[in-house]
Design an enzyme around this catalytic site. Structure first.
Site, PDB file in Angstrom:
ATOM      1  N   CYS A 115      65.697 -42.911  76.093  1.00 41.59           N
ATOM      2  CA  CYS A 115      66.025 -41.999  74.918  1.00 41.59           C
ATOM      3  C   CYS A 115      66.675 -43.184  73.848  1.00 41.59           C
ATOM      4  O   CYS A 115      67.233 -43.891  74.182  1.00 41.59           O
ATOM      5  CB  CYS A 115      66.653 -40.781  74.828  1.00 41.59           C
ATOM      6  SG  CYS A 115      65.855 -39.720  76.210  1.00 41.59           S
ATOM      7  N   PHE A 256      57.671 -26.065  79.759  1.00 45.16           N
ATOM      8  CA  PHE A 256      57.473 -25.406  80.913  1.00 45.16           C
ATOM      9  C   PHE A 256      56.093 -24.878  81.065  1.00 45.16           C
ATOM     10  O   PHE A 256      55.784 -24.002  81.414  1.00 45.16           O
ATOM     11  CB  PHE A 256      58.297 -24.372  81.268  1.00 45.16           C
ATOM     12  CG  PHE A 256      59.659 -24.893  81.391  1.00 45.16           C
ATOM     13  CD1 PHE A 256      60.108 -25.720  82.494  1.00 45.16           C
ATOM     14  CD2 PHE A 256      60.748 -24.512  80.703  1.00 45.16           C
ATOM     15  CE1 PHE A 256      61.633 -26.066  82.654  1.00 45.16           C
ATOM     16  CE2 PHE A 256      62.211 -24.828  80.581  1.00 45.16           C
ATOM     17  CZ  PHE A 256      62.530 -25.694  81.663  1.00 45.16           C
ATOM     18  N   VAL A 257      55.014 -25.647  80.259  1.00 54.13           N
ATOM     19  CA  VAL A 257      53.613 -25.317  80.504  1.00 54.13           C
ATOM     20  C   VAL A 257      53.214 -25.765  81.622  1.00 54.13           C
ATOM     21  O   VAL A 257      52.433 -27.090  81.722  1.00 54.13           O
ATOM     22  CB  VAL A 257      52.981 -25.900  79.268  1.00 54.13           C
ATOM     23  CG1 VAL A 257      51.487 -25.427  79.111  1.00 54.13           C
ATOM     24  CG2 VAL A 257      53.655 -25.528  77.847  1.00 54.13           C
ATOM     25  N   ARG A 258      53.171 -24.750  82.701  1.00 55.22           N
ATOM     26  CA  ARG A 258      52.747 -25.323  84.015  1.00 55.22           C
ATOM     27  C   ARG A 258      52.385 -23.976  84.687  1.00 55.22           C
ATOM     28  O   ARG A 258      53.424 -23.152  84.670  1.00 55.22           O
ATOM     29  CB  ARG A 258      53.439 -26.216  84.567  1.00 55.22           C
ATOM     30  CG  ARG A 258      54.925 -25.985  84.794  1.00 55.22           C
ATOM     31  CD  ARG A 258      55.912 -27.202  85.235  1.00 55.22           C
ATOM     32  NE  ARG A 258      57.201 -26.646  85.707  1.00 55.22           N
ATOM     33  CZ  ARG A 258      58.151 -27.634  85.507  1.00 55.22           C
ATOM     34  NH1 ARG A 258      58.252 -28.619  85.101  1.00 55.22           N
ATOM     35  NH2 ARG A 258      59.404 -26.947  85.958  1.00 55.22           N
ATOM     36  N   GLU A 259      51.805 -24.090  85.945  1.00 55.03           N
ATOM     37  CA  GLU A 259      51.722 -23.094  86.831  1.00 55.03           C
ATOM     38  C   GLU A 259      51.716 -21.658  86.141  1.00 55.03           C
ATOM     39  O   GLU A 259      52.493 -20.685  86.631  1.00 55.03           O
ATOM     40  CB  GLU A 259      53.171 -23.180  87.726  1.00 55.03           C
ATOM     41  CG  GLU A 259      53.052 -24.500  88.725  1.00 55.03           C
ATOM     42  CD  GLU A 259      54.395 -24.857  89.151  1.00 55.03           C
ATOM     43  OE1 GLU A 259      55.411 -24.178  88.836  1.00 55.03           O
ATOM     44  OE2 GLU A 259      54.418 -25.843  89.800  1.00 55.03           O
ATOM     45  N   ALA A 260      50.954 -21.565  85.204  1.00 51.84           N
ATOM     46  CA  ALA A 260      50.581 -20.074  84.597  1.00 51.84           C
ATOM     47  C   ALA A 260      51.763 -19.788  83.677  1.00 51.84           C
ATOM     48  O   ALA A 260      51.985 -18.355  83.455  1.00 51.84           O
ATOM     49  CB  ALA A 260      50.174 -19.171  85.571  1.00 51.84           C
ATOM     50  N   ARG A 261      52.612 -20.713  83.486  1.00 50.60           N
ATOM     51  CA  ARG A 261      53.950 -20.283  82.591  1.00 50.60           C
ATOM     52  C   ARG A 261      53.731 -21.184  81.358  1.00 50.60           C
ATOM     53  O   ARG A 261      53.299 -22.375  81.068  1.00 50.60           O
ATOM     54  CB  ARG A 261      55.146 -20.717  83.479  1.00 50.60           C
ATOM     55  CG  ARG A 261      56.532 -20.499  82.636  1.00 50.60           C
ATOM     56  CD  ARG A 261      57.628 -21.055  83.454  1.00 50.60           C
ATOM     57  NE  ARG A 261      58.837 -21.028  82.318  1.00 50.60           N
ATOM     58  CZ  ARG A 261      59.933 -21.507  82.978  1.00 50.60           C
ATOM     59  NH1 ARG A 261      60.098 -22.154  84.087  1.00 50.60           N
ATOM     60  NH2 ARG A 261      61.145 -21.377  82.275  1.00 50.60           N
TER      61      ARG A 261
END
Length: 266
Positions: A115, A256-261
């Site tokens: 960063c 947290f765009v993963r595993e249907a979330r």
């Protein structure tokens, strides 16, 4: 300590390298990381650490996301010098009018894969970097899940080494249009911004969103806003400053765009 072997041939790119672990008896594949210097009309501007792949996209995208250029048409050409032993130099040639504007706020920065704020000299400089507020497109149900499911298969280099981030430009329905990879997530987004700018100049549709394999940081949100991208989706967590920046700039931020979330934070 490892022993470096010649780069793996991969469509003419030297993005991967074979190494032999000290306690191993078989080669492994790692991502190449090297200094990439950017000059504008002969003046040094930045040195980043990145993967030597899609360098013209990187040069254009970095220049746009850092505010060196207002639009892609101000970049006349990019000369890539990969003959140096100490890294690669990207020599950007821009219009004379834009060069005058750049000289008013010439910046020396040392980049890294972690960063940073690209060498800004003060907090006032940080707060002054505010692009126009955006109006994000409306995404249909299932678009984020479709993009997240397709991203791993699109990371062809990462599948071989496990060390690269990816940024994907997706149509509004979540269909992946093109992907750029780099050892640094910020570099991957810059490459994607450059590729998108070229696609727009070629007449491709500009509406869509970015899907990334990383966490959501302030830098990613800000770069997206500078490029006029209104939706940023990431597979991992957001930072507090990323959320605040997205709220202030009108960027629709999903994490947290993963595993249907998928969780929307701005």
């Amino acid at each position: 300590m490892t022993t470096a072997l010649p780069p793996l041939p991969l469509d003419g790119d030297a993005a991967l390298l074979r190494v032999r672990p000290v306690d191993g008896d078989a080669d492994e594949v790692v991502a190449v990381e090297m200094p990439i210097a950017l000059t504008v009309n002969g003046i040094s501007q930045a040195v980043m650490l990145g993967t030597p792949l899609d360098l013209e996209d990187f040069a254009l995208g970095f220049a746009l996301s850092e505010g060196w250029l207002a639009h892609a048409g101000e970049l006349l050409d990019v000369d890539i010098d990969d003959s140096r032993a100490d890294g690669i130099e990207l020599a950007l040639r821009i219009t004379a009018a834009r060069e005058q504007g750049l000289k008013l706020r010439r910046r020396q920065l040392a980049g890294r894969t972690g960063c940073g704020l690209c060498g800004l000299e003060s907090l006032a400089d940080f707060h002054a970097l505010r692009p126009a507020r955006l109006a994000p497109p409306t995404l249909p149900h299932g678009a984020l899940a479709r993009a997240a499911a397709a991203l791993p298969q699109a990371q062809q280099l990462n599948a071989r080494c496990g060390g690269l981030h990816a940024a994907a430009w997706c149509a509004v329905d979540g269909t992946l249009q093109f992907v750029r990879e780099d050892i640094g997530r910020h570099n991957a987004l810059d490459k994607l911004i450059g590729a998108r700018a070229r696609a727009i100049r070629g007449g491709a549709a500009a509406e869509g969103f970015v899907m990334m394999s990383s966490r959501a940081s302030h830098e990613l949100v800000h770069k997206a806003a500078m490029a006029g991208i209104g939706v940023l989706a990431c597979v991992s967590a957001p930072s507090s400053l990323a959320i605040a920046t997205a709220q202030g700039l009108g960027v629709q931020l999903w994490a947290f765009v993963r595993e249907a979330r998928a969780t929307r934070y701005a």
